[in-house]
Design an enzyme around this catalytic site. Structure first.
Site, PDB file in Angstrom:
ATOM      1  N   GLY A 114      38.260  -0.221  40.554  1.00 22.88           N
ATOM      2  CA  GLY A 114      38.816   1.102  40.271  1.00 22.88           C
ATOM      3  C   GLY A 114      38.342   2.096  41.331  1.00 22.88           C
ATOM      4  CB  THR A 115      35.071   2.392  43.054  1.00 20.53           C
ATOM      5  OG1 THR A 115      34.302   2.523  41.849  1.00 20.53           O
ATOM      6  CG2 THR A 115      34.452   3.213  44.160  1.00 20.53           C
TER       7      THR A 115
ATOM      8  CG  ASN B 139      33.333   8.556  33.400  1.00 17.58           C
ATOM      9  OD1 ASN B 139      34.092   9.394  33.902  1.00 17.58           O
ATOM     10  ND2 ASN B 139      32.064   8.455  33.755  1.00 17.58           N
TER      11      ASN B 139
ATOM     12  CD  GLN C  88      35.991   4.757  30.818  1.00 20.53           C
ATOM     13  OE1 GLN C  88      36.183   4.277  29.707  1.00 20.53           O
ATOM     14  NE2 GLN C  88      34.988   4.369  31.579  1.00 20.53           N
TER      15      GLN C  88
ATOM     16  CG  HIS D 198      35.087  -3.719  34.807  1.00 20.60           C
ATOM     17  ND1 HIS D 198      34.015  -3.094  34.218  1.00 20.60           N
ATOM     18  CD2 HIS D 198      35.404  -2.955  35.877  1.00 20.60           C
ATOM     19  CE1 HIS D 198      33.680  -2.018  34.913  1.00 20.60           C
ATOM     20  NE2 HIS D 198      34.515  -1.902  35.923  1.00 20.60           N
TER      21      HIS D 198
ATOM     22  CB  THR E   8      42.625 -13.207  51.266  1.00 20.93           C
ATOM     23  OG1 THR E   8      42.681 -13.444  52.665  1.00 20.93           O
ATOM     24  CG2 THR E   8      43.306 -14.330  50.516  1.00 20.93           C
TER      25      THR E   8
ATOM     26  CB  CYS F  88      19.436   7.543  36.172  1.00 19.07           C
ATOM     27  SG  CYS F  88      18.017   7.799  35.143  1.00 19.07           S
TER      28      CYS F  88
HETATM   29  N1  PLP Z   1      36.800   5.974  37.209  1.00 23.06           N
HETATM   30  C1  PLP Z   1      36.324   6.049  35.961  1.00 23.06           C
HETATM   31  C2  PLP Z   1      36.788   7.149  35.075  1.00 23.06           C
HETATM   32  C3  PLP Z   1      35.384   5.114  35.496  1.00 23.06           C
HETATM   33  O1  PLP Z   1      34.910   5.200  34.267  1.00 23.06           O
HETATM   34  C4  PLP Z   1      34.968   4.081  36.380  1.00 23.06           C
HETATM   35  C5  PLP Z   1      33.954   3.090  35.964  1.00 23.06           C
HETATM   36  O2  PLP Z   1      33.003   3.395  35.286  1.00 23.06           O
HETATM   37  C6  PLP Z   1      35.521   4.042  37.674  1.00 23.06           C
HETATM   38  C7  PLP Z   1      36.432   4.996  38.049  1.00 23.06           C
HETATM   39  C8  PLP Z   1      35.138   2.952  38.638  1.00 23.06           C
HETATM   40  O3  PLP Z   1      35.726   1.737  38.289  1.00 23.06           O
HETATM   41  P1  PLP Z   1      35.128   0.364  38.877  1.00 23.06           P
HETATM   42  O4  PLP Z   1      33.907   0.048  38.079  1.00 23.06           O
HETATM   43  O5  PLP Z   1      36.206  -0.647  38.674  1.00 23.06           O
HETATM   44  O6  PLP Z   1      34.839   0.591  40.317  1.00 23.06           O
END
Ligand code: PLP
Length: 378
Positions: free
Chosen positions: A67-68, A147, A175, A197, A233, A320
């Site tokens: 997601g990042t 989140n 989320q 995930h 890939t 943290c």
């Molecule tokens: N964006 C939100 C709102 C999230 O809660 C998270 C993960 O905690 C991410 C992005 C990042 O996703 P990933 O863990 O797949 O990189």
């Protein structure tokens, strides 16, 4: 063990594990031979399934490594594409974004000359004032659901207002996907990020939905895979597992949301009754599984350690760094004062959560908070 950190990650669904194992031997889907074509057919099916489930066209589905990564590609890539075409060096972003978006926006300001207009939340964690979207920008970004608090944001309205000013909107729906109805075309967003995930797929498998235009400039360069937006890939097994997890998550969504929200409400009610001074942060609308509570006078680190020693796994939902616990940027933005914010606990329920889990948590919490408060006053 009581696992109450489903927003951090949730266990893989059996259908996803099965799909993963079934396709673990898939070769490079770009291969110009029989086994390559077979791998590519599996990938194409996963792409079609995800498109259908999320209201997108297959060509708009880009597989990423997280997601990042999807957030980075969308926000930085759209900024670069749009400013190259003469759009103002302006970015609109909410102050409660996940660090995947927030750090990208800050980096655009520090290294690529972006001026940032911030959207602020109210005390319940919702962004309501969207007026910064009325002035044109290179890109705007607003998360679908937060989140930490679970607060659901007005993304459709934000997209319409951004589009009216000629600005593409990126939506971090990491989320939200699997938990609320997400229809990419109906949302009017230009790009949208999801992560497998969070809905029972494998870790390290992200989805970027990206309209045909405006298209982000690539952030990572390489071969032309995934429309050149995410070269490298593609992991066919992860894509198949992601599609399988998403289908099951959406099939179960309504029934599971009702069950989980029932348990969550019960948990909050019983904790508020058992622990004097408990504060509940986010207001509706919010995700079904999120209980975000403040225990003034108790520090998150102590609470988490005590809970962990009892087999209860939760999160503070806050940053943290180097062992120094700080109030999260989300709570700060919501105007929560420092003493309250240091005592934040994020409990996120999910598919494996049972009534017994709630009973166990409630049985321990008064003692845990009392001991954490005593430790804090030493
Ligand atoms: N964006 C939100 C709102 C999230 O809660 C998270 C993960 O905690 C991410 C992005 C990042 O996703 P990933 O863990 O797949 O990189």
């Amino acid at each position: 063990m009581v696992y109450l950190d489903h927003a951090a990650t949730t266990p893989m669904r059996q259908v996803a594990i099965d799909a993963w194992v079934e396709h673990a031997h898939a070769v490079n889907p770009g291969g110009q031979y029989g086994s390559g074509r077979a791998a590519n057919a599996v990938l194409a099916q996963a792409r079609e399934d995800i498109a259908e489930l999320l209201g997108a066209d297959p060509v708009e589905v880009v597989f990423t490594g997280s997601g990042t990564e999807a957030d980075n590609i969308a926000v930085r890539g759209l900024y670069r594409a749009r400013t190259k075409e003469g759009a103002p060096r302006r970015v609109v972003a909410s102050t409660i974004e996940h660090s995947a978006v927030l750090e990208t926006v800050k980096s655009l300001a520090q290294t690529e000359g972006a001026e940032v207009a911030w959207l602020e939340p109210d005390r319940g964690g919702h962004v309501r004032d969207l007026s910064a979207l009325d002035d044109p920008a290179a890109v705007a970004t607003l998360m679908w659901a937060n989140n930490e608090t679970g607060a659901i944001q007005p993304v459709r309205e934000a997209a319409e207002r951004a589009n009216a000013a000629g600005t593409p909107l990126h939506v971090d729906a990491v989320q939200a996907v699997g938990k609320v109805e997400v229809d990419f075309h109906a949302s009017a967003a230009t790009t949208l990020a999801a992560s497998a995930h969070k809905f029972g797929g494998p870790r390290g498998s992200g989805i970027l939905l990206a309209k045909r235009s405006p298209v982000p400039l690539p952030v990572v360069l390489g071969g032309g895979q995934e429309r050149g937006l995410r070269p490298g890939t593609v992991d066919v097994a992860a894509a198949a597992a992601t599609a399988a997890a998403l289908r099951e998550a959406l099939d179960e969504r309504e029934a599971e949301n009702a069950r989980i929200a029932g348990l969550r409400d019960q948990l909050i009610e019983r904790v508020v009754a058992a622990v004097p001074g408990t504060k509940v942060t986010a207001t509706e609308p919010r995700l079904a599984g999120h209980a975000h509570l403040l225990f003034p006078g108790a520090e998150a680190e102590s609470m988490l350690m005590l809970l962990d020693s009892l087999g209860v796994e939760a999160s503070a939902g806050s940053a943290c760094s180097a062992g120094v616990h700080r109030v999260s940027h989300v709570l700060e933005a919501m105007g929560v004062d420092a003493r309250d914010g240091m005592g934040a606990l994020r409990l996120t329920l999910g598919r494996t959560t049972t009534e017994e889990d709630v009973d166990t948590f409630v049985a321990h919490i008064a003692d845990v908070i009392e001991r954490a408060r005593a430790a804090g006053s030493l």
